[in-house]
Write an enzyme that holds these catalytic residues in place. Structure first.
Site, PDB file in Angstrom:
ATOM      1  N   HIS A  89       0.831  -1.192   0.000  1.00 21.88           N
ATOM      2  CA  HIS A  89       0.000   0.000   0.000  1.00 21.88           C
ATOM      3  C   HIS A  89       0.874   1.254   0.000  1.00 21.88           C
ATOM      4  O   HIS A  89       1.970   1.260   0.573  1.00 21.88           O
ATOM      5  CB  HIS A  89      -0.918   0.012   1.217  1.00 21.88           C
ATOM      6  CG  HIS A  89      -1.742  -1.228   1.352  1.00 21.88           C
ATOM      7  ND1 HIS A  89      -2.588  -1.671   0.355  1.00 21.88           N
ATOM      8  CD2 HIS A  89      -1.838  -2.142   2.354  1.00 21.88           C
ATOM      9  CE1 HIS A  89      -3.178  -2.784   0.743  1.00 21.88           C
ATOM     10  NE2 HIS A  89      -2.733  -3.092   1.943  1.00 21.88           N
ATOM     11  N   ARG A 265      -0.636  -4.829  -6.370  1.00 18.85           N
ATOM     12  CA  ARG A 265      -0.476  -6.275  -6.222  1.00 18.85           C
ATOM     13  C   ARG A 265       0.853  -6.749  -6.778  1.00 18.85           C
ATOM     14  O   ARG A 265       1.377  -6.193  -7.743  1.00 18.85           O
ATOM     15  CB  ARG A 265      -1.651  -6.991  -6.888  1.00 18.85           C
ATOM     16  CG  ARG A 265      -2.968  -6.703  -6.188  1.00 18.85           C
ATOM     17  CD  ARG A 265      -4.158  -7.334  -6.864  1.00 18.85           C
ATOM     18  NE  ARG A 265      -5.372  -7.091  -6.072  1.00 18.85           N
ATOM     19  CZ  ARG A 265      -6.108  -5.995  -6.161  1.00 18.85           C
ATOM     20  NH1 ARG A 265      -5.776  -5.053  -7.021  1.00 18.85           N
ATOM     21  NH2 ARG A 265      -7.172  -5.837  -5.393  1.00 18.85           N
TER      22      ARG A 265
END
Length: 389
Positions: A89, A265
């Site tokens: 993140h 991802r």
């Protein structure tokens, strides 16, 4: 006000068919049940007893009770039977820049190739509710990874060579693993790891076989081979700040995070992978991760101290005849995980909670008195809540 919250479990493929049902004492539905969201996030806001969504109630009435326009956090129950995607993140600054860039480019916020769906960061805390919770977190110390890859024989020679350079950088290794060349090499590397044997890294090699069964040939299996495998005991937490690569593998946990949906991802997924942006956000510093134990702050009350201003998490463990008092500074959400407890606010409103049930606590209550025999997690804003939506 104490406002009952409910939501339907999200049926992601990696969800457990049993863990949430066991927690709440109901018959399993037979479907994967992955997450239950308790918050006002527009992706899946909780429901209140009159049928309105929590975000609608906040917009209509929240100001009367001191509730801000948006909660700065999202509280979840997470039940994993198989691994989630490897992800990282962004920081708040990175999210703001990335969100503005994609907005200016006209990329729809729900587009598959969209990375920044809001301008907020997403630090997160997971606390094990099952007896253990398994996760991958951070990149393993380089010498240990060299030892592990060295056990894999000729099939892993190229990866071993990339790791053996004195100035080897793990972000460069990850870039290769996720490149076209790395994807081509992945099946051979996974086969070598699946056949590998090592007393020191037996659990890691078992995990390779598990991941390859769930995601055959996915280069994320090799990314996982570079990460720390962590087993979290019940009641212990793992805090994941911006930039730290991670993936949840199995178990039931209470998860608390900043209110954001920004995910980059790095494998174990059919979804879009933006390798360049992943590497720009990634903290490639290798080393072990520290687990987070709750610090006692009062009789029967403890706090998981996290270095962010968006949220804090308390846990109250009560026994019959020994109530616990919890100060409420800001809007809170209380979630029961064990037993049966009664919550009474400072305005003499009260509610009974059983495992899996949650209630919004508005700031005007001031405090909670918890009685009964059980365990309750309480999410609250941190010192400096920041939210952007």
């Amino acid at each position: 006000m104490l406002l009952d919250l409910s939501n339907e479990p999200r049926d992601y493929d990696w969800g457990s068919t049993e863990l949430l049902a066991q927690l709440t004492g109901r018959t399993p539905s037979g479907r994967p049940e992955a997450e239950v969201w308790f918050g006002d996030h527009p992706g899946d806001p909780a429901t209140i007893p009159d049928g309105r969504s929590l975000d609608a109630w906040i917009a209509d009435e929240g100001a009367r009770f001191g509730v801000p326009d948006h909660l700065p956090y999202l509280l979840k129950l997470l039940a994993a039977a198989s691994p989630l995607s490897i992800q990282v993140h962004p920081s708040k600054a990175q999210a703001e820049v990335g969100f503005e860039r994609e907005e200016s480019a006209g990329i729809p916020r729900d587009a598959a190739e969209r990375t920044y769906r809001d301008a907020n960061h997403k630090p997160e805390l997971i606390v094990a509710v099952s007896e253990t919770f398994r996760a991958l977190a951070g990149l393993r110390e380089l010498d240990a990874t060299r030892r592990l890859v060295g056990r894999l024989g000729a099939g892993a020679r190229e990866l071993a060579e990339r790791l053996s350079a004195p100035d080897a950088a793990l972000d460069a290794v990850l870039e290769w693993v996720l490149s076209e060349d790395g994807r081509t090499a992945a099946p051979g590397l996974i086969a070598a790891a699946s056949q590998g044997r090592s007393d020191e890294f037996a659990a890691e090699l078992d995990l390779v076989r598990e991941l390859d069964s769930a995601y055959p040939g996915d280069p994320g299996v090799i990314v996982a081979l570079l990460m720390n495998l962590v087993t979290i005991p019940r009641g212990v937490g793992l805090f994941v700040p911006a930039g730290v690569l991670h993936a949840y593998l199995s178990g039931l946990g209470v998860e608390l995070m900043a209110a954001s949906d920004n995910v980059l991802r790095g494998g174990l997924t059919p979804k879009h992978i933006d390798v360049a942006e992943l590497l720009a956000v990634l903290d490639p510093t290798p080393g072990p991760v520290a687990l987070l134990h709750a610090d006692e702050i009062g009789e029967g009350l403890a706090r998981y101290a996290v270095p962010v201003g968006d949220f804090t998490l308390l846990v109250a463990r009560v026994t019959a005849g020994s109530p616990v008092s919890v100060p409420i500074d800001g809007v809170g959400i209380a979630l029961a995980t064990v037993g049966e407890v009664s919550l009474e606010g400072g305005l003499q409103t009260s509610v009974v909670l059983r495992p899996g049930a949650a209630v919004l606590v508005t700031p005007d209550e001031g405090a909670l008195r918890i009685e009964g025999d059980g365990e309750v997690f309480i999410a609250l804003p941190g010192a400096r809540p920041t939210v952007s939506r």
